[in-house]
Design an enzyme around this catalytic site. Structure first.
Site, short mmCIF file in Angstrom:
data_model
loop_
_atom_site.label_atom_id
_atom_site.label_comp_id
_atom_site.label_asym_id
_atom_site.label_seq_id
_atom_site.Cartn_x
_atom_site.Cartn_y
_atom_site.Cartn_z
CG ASN A 1 85.05 66.91 59.11
OD1 ASN A 1 85.57 67.97 59.43
ND2 ASN A 1 85.46 65.74 59.58
CB CYS B 1 89.06 67.39 63.20
SG CYS B 1 88.85 66.77 61.53
CG HIS C 1 85.05 68.31 64.57
ND1 HIS C 1 85.30 69.20 63.54
CD2 HIS C 1 85.38 67.08 64.10
CE1 HIS C 1 85.77 68.53 62.50
NE2 HIS C 1 85.83 67.25 62.81
O1 UT7 Z 1 86.76 64.74 61.64
C1 UT7 Z 1 87.66 63.73 61.90
C2 UT7 Z 1 87.06 62.59 62.49
N1 UT7 Z 1 86.25 61.86 61.53
C3 UT7 Z 1 85.11 61.35 61.92
O2 UT7 Z 1 84.71 61.58 63.04
C4 UT7 Z 1 84.38 60.42 60.99
C5 UT7 Z 1 83.99 59.19 61.73
N2 UT7 Z 1 83.35 58.18 60.94
C6 UT7 Z 1 82.12 58.32 60.39
O3 UT7 Z 1 81.53 59.39 60.44
C7 UT7 Z 1 81.46 57.11 59.79
O4 UT7 Z 1 82.19 55.96 60.13
C8 UT7 Z 1 81.30 57.15 58.24
C9 UT7 Z 1 80.30 58.23 57.88
C10 UT7 Z 1 82.64 57.44 57.60
C11 UT7 Z 1 80.76 55.82 57.77
O5 UT7 Z 1 79.54 55.53 58.41
P1 UT7 Z 1 79.33 54.11 59.09
O6 UT7 Z 1 77.96 54.12 59.64
O7 UT7 Z 1 80.44 53.89 60.07
O8 UT7 Z 1 79.40 53.13 57.87
P2 UT7 Z 1 80.32 51.85 57.69
O9 UT7 Z 1 81.69 52.27 57.32
O10 UT7 Z 1 80.12 50.95 58.86
O11 UT7 Z 1 79.63 51.20 56.46
C12 UT7 Z 1 78.29 50.66 56.52
C13 UT7 Z 1 77.90 50.17 55.15
C14 UT7 Z 1 78.98 49.28 54.52
O12 UT7 Z 1 78.31 48.28 53.77
P3 UT7 Z 1 78.09 46.82 54.37
O13 UT7 Z 1 79.48 46.29 54.64
O14 UT7 Z 1 77.30 47.00 55.63
O15 UT7 Z 1 77.37 46.12 53.29
C15 UT7 Z 1 79.72 50.22 53.59
O16 UT7 Z 1 80.31 49.55 52.52
O17 UT7 Z 1 77.74 51.28 54.25
C16 UT7 Z 1 78.62 51.13 53.12
N3 UT7 Z 1 79.12 52.44 52.74
C17 UT7 Z 1 78.45 53.28 51.94
N4 UT7 Z 1 77.29 53.16 51.30
C18 UT7 Z 1 76.87 54.21 50.55
C19 UT7 Z 1 80.25 53.05 53.16
N5 UT7 Z 1 80.33 54.28 52.62
C20 UT7 Z 1 79.23 54.44 51.87
C21 UT7 Z 1 78.75 55.50 51.08
N6 UT7 Z 1 77.56 55.34 50.45
N7 UT7 Z 1 79.41 56.67 50.94
#
Ligand code: UT7
Length: 330
Positions: free
Chosen positions: A286, A116, A256
């Site tokens: 993204n 990225c 980004h």
């Molecule tokens: O460009 C390259 C660099 N990439 C980035 O900068 C991306 C960086 N990461 C992120 O943007 C975020 O970590 C994500 C958008 C990928 C995920 O968001 P998050 O707030 O970190 O969510 P999480 O992974 O901590 O998950 C929170 C909850 C989990 O459930 P529990 O364990 O709290 O019950 C996940 O299972 O949300 C759940 N979850 C979802 N729910 C609905 C994870 N993905 C999804 C989804 N829809 N797509």
């Protein structure tokens, strides 16, 4: 002797017509519009459809738009750099094909991959060539067909990424406009948290790898998120300090577009008002190497000569950095 800086003198863009909305994703994986919007800021993303259409298809379209707008003779282009993490094929640079297709017959070309941060690093490379006076017209294209490496059964990644391309032209400037300073970083431990395991030289594609889905991008979202927030904000502060700038000196933050919360955290760290933060993640998601040039294309009408833009990026690898830039035209 007059100092030569590297200015952007034209911008072009292309995004595919097909729109994949959050509502459509609700039918594919267990997710919902509310979750995606509140956690990422993304409402929809573009997907390139069609047999045999790769990253070059979008890069060519973005370059052609720039050439038409600028009324540029492509034969004057010295170098074409395609910043991308999804080149058309291995062992044949996408940029070389793009140069031929747009009629840049006097140019040479190469791809630059830093995930990225590819476009950000590309700005550094293009500027260095211009500053050295070795080349006068460099086309830098950020383009990625992210959908080619996404598993649409993995809700951790498929909601985030989209396809697109943006192009900028770098030319010499004698009025001090263009790239002023940069602060670029990387850390190899990042490959454990974001990347596609198979398909490179370490683990070539095999039937077993495909059965395990290792050709797709894997992301440990939480770890990447934490590193992105910390590092993108950190380099943004550093580039300001390094140049004795305060938030009042910044006209725009072009960060980004990986997650709205990461961008907002970066802006907050330097106390920058939301009105100065470029944002189009809601439309495209993204797009990896294309986010920064797509921002420039979408905000071009609002940019004024002399505007101070702070570019910031964070990506796989890990790679990250910030660039202090002065816009060169109205
Ligand atoms: O460009 C390259 C660099 N990439 C980035 O900068 C991306 C960086 N990461 C992120 O943007 C975020 O970590 C994500 C958008 C990928 C995920 O968001 P998050 O707030 O970190 O969510 P999480 O992974 O901590 O998950 C929170 C909850 C989990 O459930 P529990 O364990 O709290 O019950 C996940 O299972 O949300 C759940 N979850 C979802 N729910 C609905 C994870 N993905 C999804 C989804 N829809 N797509």
């Amino acid at each position: 002797m007059t100092k030569i800086t590297a200015a952007i003198t034209a911008v072009g863009k292309y995004v595919p017509e097909y729109i994949l909305t959050n509502k459509m994703l609700e039918k594919i994986v267990e997710t919902n519009d509310e979750w995606i919007t509140s956690r990422t800021g993304i409402k929809e993303r573009r997907i390139l459809k069609g047999e045999g259409k790769g990253t070059s298809y979008m890069a060519i379209k973005a370059a052609q738009q720039l050439i038409d707008k600028k009324k540029l003779d492509p034969k004057e282009i010295d170098l074409v750099i395609v910043a991308t993490a999804t080149s058309d094929m291995k062992a044949a640079s996408t940029a070389v094909y793009v140069a031929s297709e747009i009629g840049a017959t006097n140019a040479f070309g190469f791809d630059l991959d830093a995930a990225c941060s590819s476009f950000l690093y590309g700005m550094s490379v293009a500027s260095s060539y211009i500053e050295s006076s070795r080349y006068r017209k460099i086309l830098l294209i950020g383009a990625d067909k992210c959908s080619s490496m996404i598993n649409y059964e993995d809700r951790a990644t498929c909601i985030i990424f989209g396809d697109g391309a943006g192009a900028v032209l770098f030319e010499p400037n004698t009025k001090g406009l263009g790239l002023q300073d940069e602060y670029l970083r990387s850390d190899g431990m990042g490959r454990n948290f974001l990347g596609a395991k198979a398909g490179g030289s370490k683990y070539p594609i095999t039937k077993e790898a495909i059965d395990k889905g290792q050709q797709f991008v894997y992301q440990d979202g939480k770890t990447v998120f934490k590193n992105a927030v910390f590092n993108m904000a950190d380099v943004t502060v550093k580039i300001l300090e390094q140049n004795n700038l305060t938030n009042n000196d910044v006209t725009w933050l072009a960060a980004h577009q990986a997650n709205k919360r990461i961008i907002e955290a970066t802006a907050k760290r330097i106390n920058l008002d939301a009105s100065k933060v470029m944002m189009n993640i809601q439309k495209y998601g993204n797009t990896t190497s294309a986010t920064l040039p797509l921002l420039l294309a979408d905000y071009e009408q609002q940019l004024k000569k002399g505007d101070t833009i702070i570019f910031a990026a964070f990506g796989g690898g890990f790679t990250w950095g910030a660039i202090y830039f002065k816009w060169a035209y109205n």
